[in-house]
Design a protein around this motif. Structure first.
Motif, short mmCIF file in Angstrom:
data_model
loop_
_atom_site.label_atom_id
_atom_site.label_comp_id
_atom_site.label_asym_id
_atom_site.label_seq_id
_atom_site.Cartn_x
_atom_site.Cartn_y
_atom_site.Cartn_z
N THR A 166 -25.56 -16.27 -24.26
CA THR A 166 -24.21 -15.94 -24.71
C THR A 166 -24.29 -14.91 -25.82
O THR A 166 -25.32 -14.75 -26.48
CB THR A 166 -23.47 -17.19 -25.20
OG1 THR A 166 -22.12 -16.87 -25.49
CG2 THR A 166 -24.11 -17.74 -26.48
N THR A 167 -23.18 -14.21 -26.02
CA THR A 167 -23.03 -13.33 -27.18
C THR A 167 -22.13 -14.05 -28.18
O THR A 167 -21.00 -14.40 -27.85
CB THR A 167 -22.41 -11.98 -26.78
OG1 THR A 167 -23.27 -11.34 -25.82
CG2 THR A 167 -22.27 -11.06 -27.99
N SER B 201 -19.61 -15.12 -31.00
CA SER B 201 -18.35 -14.55 -31.48
C SER B 201 -18.28 -14.61 -33.00
O SER B 201 -19.02 -15.34 -33.65
CB SER B 201 -17.17 -15.33 -30.88
OG SER B 201 -17.21 -16.69 -31.28
#
Length: 314
Positions: free
Chosen positions: A173-174, A176
């Motif tokens: 995931t990137t 947030s």
């Protein structure tokens, strides 16, 4: 004339002492004033001028000044000593090598990066300032033959990031809440579950960015506390161990691998004449580091860092 020289020596000595004491005080707090954040990079060198102040006070026969300057010199030198002392090894799990590099807006020499991965036997590669062109260059240079699994978030200029691994990456995931991309993924090495992050904190180059820099480090630390398994965060933190924000991140369950290995005061930025160690491999404190050090990569303004780690047993 002698009296004038003595007064000048005392005045210069106290000026040095006051400035050094101010820096030492700022080191203890999470300051975000841009000038102080920049000056804190110089803390490892601060014992030199205070030693000069000690000599000035000695020559001027100022007992109070001499004792004060000597105490500051010992404190400033003493806070650097632990970085030269390797911690005792307690982990008895598998060994891995982690490499991190700031790719300088995607301009770093991809062939050199891949050669270093090959030479070091790196099992995980974290890249910051990753662009689409850099991903293509790394692929052409053969990175996938050495580290066949990846999760990348290439972006223009300085915003991108990516991970390559010898073992499969899952749940990538990137993260947030950051201005730069922070790529996080899970992997398993010989039964040991890892959470790995390629991290890039905002550069504290303006007052607004300095606040963002402090928030990035605090937010990353909060996420680290929430991760399962053993944690490895590798990247450009834009901070040294003399910044309270970095010390807060690499404490209470986490460590800077360079300190664990007793690697001393090596520096990573700027690459031609390094003044500050901004690039780190931070791990859970159950991980041992046997060797950590910098590596020059052409066309990058940062030195890469490779860390040989021993994980806890599965």
């Amino acid at each position: 004339m002698r009296r004038l020289i003595r007064l000048c020596a005392i005045a210069l000595g106290w000026t040095i002492v006051i400035l050094a004491a101010g820096l030492l005080t700022a080191r203890q707090f999470g300051v975000t004033q841009i000038t102080l954040v920049a000056f804190l990079v110089g803390i490892p060198f601060a014992a030199l001028p205070t030693a000069l102040a000690t000599a000035l006070f000695a020559g001027a026969r100022s007992r109070v000044g001499f004792v004060t300057a000597l105490a500051l010199t010992l404190i400033l030198a003493g806070i650097q000593v632990p970085q030269f002392v390797a911690e005792g090894r307690t982990a008895n799990g598998p060994e891995i090598t982690v490499m991190t590099i700031n790719a300088a807006h995607g301009e770093a020499d991809a062939d050199a990066i891949v050669d270093q991965v090959r030479t070091s036997g790196a099992d995980i590669l974290a890249v910051q300032e990753l662009t689409g062109a850099q991903v293509e260059a790394l692929t052409s240079a053969g990175i996938d033959e050495l580290l066949p699994y990846n999760s990348t978030e290439p972006r223009p200029v300085a915003d991108g990031s990516g991970l390559w691994s010898r073992t499969p990456l899952t749940d990538a995931t990137t993260l947030s809440g950051f201005e730069f991309a922070q790529v996080q993924a899970n992997t398993t090495v010989d039964g040991v579950d890892l959470t790995v992050v390629s991290f890039h904190a905002m550069s504290p180059a303006t007052p607004r960015h300095t606040v963002q820099w402090a928030e990035d480090l605090a937010r990353m630390r909060g996420l680290m506390d929430s991760y399962p398994g053993t944690v490895i965060v590798a990247g450009d933190f834009n901070a040294t161990s003399d910044h309270r924000q970095f010390r807060d991140l690499a404490s209470d369950g986490f460590v800077d691998s360079a300190d664990v290995a007793g690697s001393g005061l090596y520096r990573t930025f700027p690459s031609q004449r390094p003044l500050a160690r901004l690039d780190h491999v931070v791990t859970s404190d159950t991980v041992d580091a046997t060797e950590v050090g910098p590596v020059a990569i052409p066309d990058s303004d940062h030195l890469a860092v490779t860390a040989r780690l021993q994980l806890p047993a599965a």
